[in-house]
Scaffold this active site. Structure first.
Site, mmCIF file in Angstrom:
data_model
loop_
_atom_site.group_PDB
_atom_site.id
_atom_site.type_symbol
_atom_site.label_atom_id
_atom_site.label_comp_id
_atom_site.label_asym_id
_atom_site.label_seq_id
_atom_site.Cartn_x
_atom_site.Cartn_y
_atom_site.Cartn_z
ATOM 1 C CE LYS A 113 -2.243 1.780 3.715
ATOM 2 N NZ LYS A 113 -1.815 2.917 3.862
ATOM 3 C CD GLU A 182 -6.132 7.640 7.615
ATOM 4 O OE1 GLU A 182 -5.377 7.133 6.919
ATOM 5 O OE2 GLU A 182 -5.868 8.090 8.714
#
Ligand code: KIV
Length: 276
Positions: A113, A182
């Site tokens: 990631k 996020e």
């Protein structure tokens, strides 16, 4: 066989929610894996919740690799995703490729990631072309905390919302298999989720995402420096540990621990010889 990228993509197509959790060590990873969580992220949140840094910025490749290896040893079915640390994929595509390869080759992770959208897309594309699955991460990107001015909700202005959709599309086009959103306002996260074909994994971004990710230390009530608004504590492990440690301390002092049950015996005649 471990969970594959295509299985995660199919979950979005079926409308099946994806649960992802972080893990940093063998024992916890084993429990998470046995619980059937399909995606286990060795996040660079490691720096804050395990190593005690103030942010994720000081985390190094060696620290990440150390923990990725432990998590891979603890899991059988989950896809283990290694989180690329600050400045290990920013300087050049070559750097990004070399470091991503270390997570797969040395760490034995199945995917990586990295943070960033449009600006990271060239790296994502090359890493994917080399056969390494990539998960993107946009919205609040903690490695840019100084640029963002704190751990704040992102995408609230029209310009920022447009940029975020462009970032999500850039990652999709570059071949990312999923993207973390996020601290994105819930309606914007839901819109992005509808507009792209790859799964969105939300953290503080509402229920409209295709999946959710949480930092396990928040979920278990283990990290007590602060509790993010988006976290729900499913247990209060810090309290349990505190009282267990206090009980042990008291019993060592009082002589109630250990008893015969935690001790080992031996032939009395050998002792008698020694004691003459
Ligand atoms: O480092 C991490 O744990 C993360 C998750 C919060 C997505 O990036």
């Amino acid at each position: 066989m471990r969970v594959s990228v295509s299985q995660i993509r199919e979950m979005k197509q079926r409308g099946e929610k994806v649960a992802m959790l972080t893990a940093y060590d063998y024992a916890t990873a084993k429990i998470v894996d046995e619980a059937g969580i399909p995606l286990v992220l060795v996040g660079d949140s490691l720096g804050m919740v395990v190593l005690g840094y103030e942010s994720t910025i000081p985390v190094t490749m060696e620290e990440m690799l150390h923990h990725i290896k432990a998590v891979v040893r603890g899991t059988r079915q989950a896809m283990v995703i290694g989180d690329m640390p600050f400045m290990t994929y920013h300087v050049s595509v070559e750097d990004a490729l070399r470091n991503a390869a270390r997570f797969i080759q040395e760490g034995r992770a199945q995917a990586i990631k990295l943070e960033g959208g449009v600006t990271a897309a060239d790296k994502v594309k090359r890493i994917v072309e080399c056969g390494i699955p990539v998960m993107g991460h946009i919205g609040l990107t903690p490695q840019s905390v100084h640029q963002l001015g704190g751990f704040k909700v992102q995408g609230k202005t029209p310009e920022a919302a447009i940029r975020m959709l462009q970032d999500a599309r850039a990652l999709e086009q570059a071949g990312a298999f999923a993207v973390v959103l996020e601290m994105v306002p819930a309606p914007l996260a839901a819109l992005i989720t509808r507009k792209i074909s790859i799964p969105t994994i939300g953290i503080g971004s509402g229920a409209g995402c295709d999946g959710q990710v949480q930092v396990i230390s928040d979920l278990l009530g283990l990290f007590t420096d602060f509790v993010p608004k988006h976290a729900r504590q499913y247990a209060k492990l810090a309290d349990i540990i505190r009282s267990a440690v206090a009980e042990y301390h008291g019993e060592v002092k009082s002589g109630d621990f250990p008893t015969k049950e935690q001790s080992f015996s031996m032939d009395e005649s050998i002792l008698a010889e020694l004691d003459k």
